[in-house]
Design a protein around this motif. Structure first.
Motif, mmCIF file in Angstrom:
data_model
loop_
_atom_site.group_PDB
_atom_site.id
_atom_site.type_symbol
_atom_site.label_atom_id
_atom_site.label_comp_id
_atom_site.label_asym_id
_atom_site.label_seq_id
_atom_site.Cartn_x
_atom_site.Cartn_y
_atom_site.Cartn_z
ATOM 1 N N ASP A 21 -5.606 4.231 12.212
ATOM 2 C CA ASP A 21 -4.751 5.419 12.194
ATOM 3 C C ASP A 21 -3.276 5.031 12.132
ATOM 4 O OD1 ASP A 21 -7.070 6.870 12.347
ATOM 5 O OD2 ASP A 21 -6.886 7.344 14.489
ATOM 6 N N HIS A 22 -2.925 3.949 12.822
ATOM 7 C CA HIS A 22 -1.546 3.459 12.755
ATOM 8 C C HIS A 22 -1.213 3.007 11.333
ATOM 9 C CE1 HIS A 22 2.198 1.537 13.948
ATOM 10 N NE2 HIS A 22 1.791 0.428 13.348
ATOM 11 N N MET A 23 -2.171 2.351 10.686
ATOM 12 C CA MET A 23 -1.972 1.908 9.304
ATOM 13 C C MET A 23 -1.790 3.105 8.374
ATOM 14 S SD MET A 23 -1.868 -0.902 7.388
ATOM 15 C CE MET A 23 -2.794 -2.183 8.248
ATOM 16 N N VAL A 24 -2.570 4.151 8.600
ATOM 17 C CA VAL A 24 -2.441 5.372 7.796
ATOM 18 C C VAL A 24 -1.064 6.000 8.006
ATOM 19 C CG1 VAL A 24 -3.285 7.731 7.488
ATOM 20 C CG2 VAL A 24 -4.913 5.845 7.693
ATOM 21 N N ASN A 25 -0.626 6.057 9.259
ATOM 22 C CA ASN A 25 0.698 6.614 9.550
ATOM 23 C C ASN A 25 1.792 5.801 8.870
ATOM 24 O OD1 ASN A 25 -0.305 8.700 11.141
ATOM 25 N ND2 ASN A 25 -0.190 7.505 13.032
ATOM 26 N N LEU A 26 1.621 4.492 8.860
ATOM 27 C CA LEU A 26 2.591 3.628 8.183
ATOM 28 C C LEU A 26 2.592 3.910 6.684
ATOM 29 C CD1 LEU A 26 4.588 1.265 8.381
ATOM 30 C CD2 LEU A 26 2.650 -0.293 8.103
ATOM 31 N N ALA A 27 1.405 4.054 6.117
ATOM 32 C CA ALA A 27 1.303 4.347 4.682
ATOM 33 C C ALA A 27 1.897 5.709 4.342
ATOM 34 C CB ALA A 27 -0.161 4.297 4.246
ATOM 35 N N ASN A 28 1.913 6.613 5.319
ATOM 36 C CA ASN A 28 2.461 7.958 5.107
ATOM 37 C C ASN A 28 3.903 8.083 5.603
ATOM 38 O OD1 ASN A 28 0.155 8.923 3.891
ATOM 39 N ND2 ASN A 28 -0.682 9.854 5.743
ATOM 40 N N ASN A 105 -7.160 -1.578 0.787
ATOM 41 C CA ASN A 105 -8.115 -2.582 1.265
ATOM 42 C C ASN A 105 -8.069 -2.736 2.779
ATOM 43 O OD1 ASN A 105 -9.126 -3.191 -1.297
ATOM 44 N ND2 ASN A 105 -7.513 -4.687 -1.690
ATOM 45 N N ALA A 106 -6.870 -2.676 3.347
ATOM 46 C CA ALA A 106 -6.742 -2.824 4.798
ATOM 47 C C ALA A 106 -7.349 -1.627 5.526
ATOM 48 C CB ALA A 106 -5.277 -2.989 5.179
ATOM 49 N N ILE A 107 -7.032 -0.419 5.053
ATOM 50 C CA ILE A 107 -7.561 0.786 5.703
ATOM 51 C C ILE A 107 -9.087 0.823 5.595
ATOM 52 C CG2 ILE A 107 -7.683 3.305 5.528
ATOM 53 C CD1 ILE A 107 -4.698 3.269 4.806
ATOM 54 N N GLN A 108 -9.599 0.503 4.420
ATOM 55 C CA GLN A 108 -11.052 0.520 4.238
ATOM 56 C C GLN A 108 -11.739 -0.550 5.082
ATOM 57 O OE1 GLN A 108 -11.586 0.210 -0.003
ATOM 58 N NE2 GLN A 108 -10.539 2.149 -0.394
ATOM 59 N N ALA A 109 -11.119 -1.726 5.196
ATOM 60 C CA ALA A 109 -11.709 -2.785 6.020
ATOM 61 C C ALA A 109 -11.730 -2.385 7.490
ATOM 62 C CB ALA A 109 -10.929 -4.086 5.827
#
Length: 237
Positions: A21-28, A105-109
């Protein structure tokens, strides 16, 4: 993995989903109201829960919870294109990268890893998850679960090396180009201001006299040139 209790695995899964979720927030992330990783479609969040695009399109197993959530990249074709900004006549800078090239790739992994720790497979085994994946049956599937967890960790390492670290280098390069463009613009502004100052501080009477003298000299030069060009063989006899 067999040595970890179901409670321990659930706790690990929760931590992994928090990282996802943190990675998603970073991507957004946004800057001045625009999504940094949105490509040309920088008014739309790059990543959304799959249910945003298609209702009930999370993972089929489980039907609720973090392991059910499936984050997908914006389906608009414009989101797949980088945005270029023209800084000057000769300088254009890429100001963003489509988020899927950096984060997919990171989010999916992370999603696969969290689901594996939660007791669920993720299908297909390679590539983007399609939302399917049956639960493991324990204790028979402990070895398969352990293998899937190991593969997910390898996927994370690969995403870091292939996607995220190169993007860090690219961003640094963009910053250098922007700094160069900024320096050129500042130099142009300084030079322009100097010219303007000279014009504003010019003694108009002196400038007029110098212009008149230059005009007289030019006319004299043109007259001499005309006479030279009109010479004939008779002038030398």
């Amino acid at each position: 993995n067999e040595s970890n209790s179901a409670t321990n695995r659930a706790q690990l899964a929760e931590e992994i989903f928090q990282i996802r979720d943190h990675m998603v927030n970073l991507a957004n992330s946004t800057y001045q109201g625009k999504y940094i990783w949105g490509g040309l479609d920088d008014d739309t969040p790059p990543y959304s829960d799959a249910a945003t695009w298609t209702p009930d399109s999370g993972y089929t197993n489980p039907t609720t919870g973090e392991a059910h959530e499936r984050w997908v990249f914006n389906s608009d074709p414009a989101a797949l294109l980088s945005k270029m900004v023209k800084i000057s006549d000769d300088v254009s800078v890429t100001v963003n990268t489509p988020g899927n090239k950096v984060f997919d790739n990171a989010i999916q992994a992370l999603e696969r890893l969290g689901r594996a720790l939660s007791g669920y497979r993720t299908e297909p085994a390679a590539g983007a998850p399609d939302g399917s994946g049956d639960p493991y049956t324990f204790p028979d599937d402990y070895s398969e679960q352990t293998e899937d967890i190991t593969e997910c960790i390898d996927l994370l390492k690969n995403a870091r090396a292939v996607d995220i670290l190169p993007e860090q280098v690219d961003v640094a390069g963009r910053m250098r180009r922007l700094q160069t463009a900024e320096s050129l613009i500042d130099l142009s502004k300084t030079s322009g201001q100097e010219v303007l100052d000279r014009l504003q501080n010019t003694d108009m009477f002196k400038a007029g006299s110098e212009f008149s003298a230059a005009q007289t000299a030019l006319q004299a030069a043109l007259l001499v040139n005309s006479r030279v060009l009109n010479q004939s063989i008779l002038n030398y006899i």
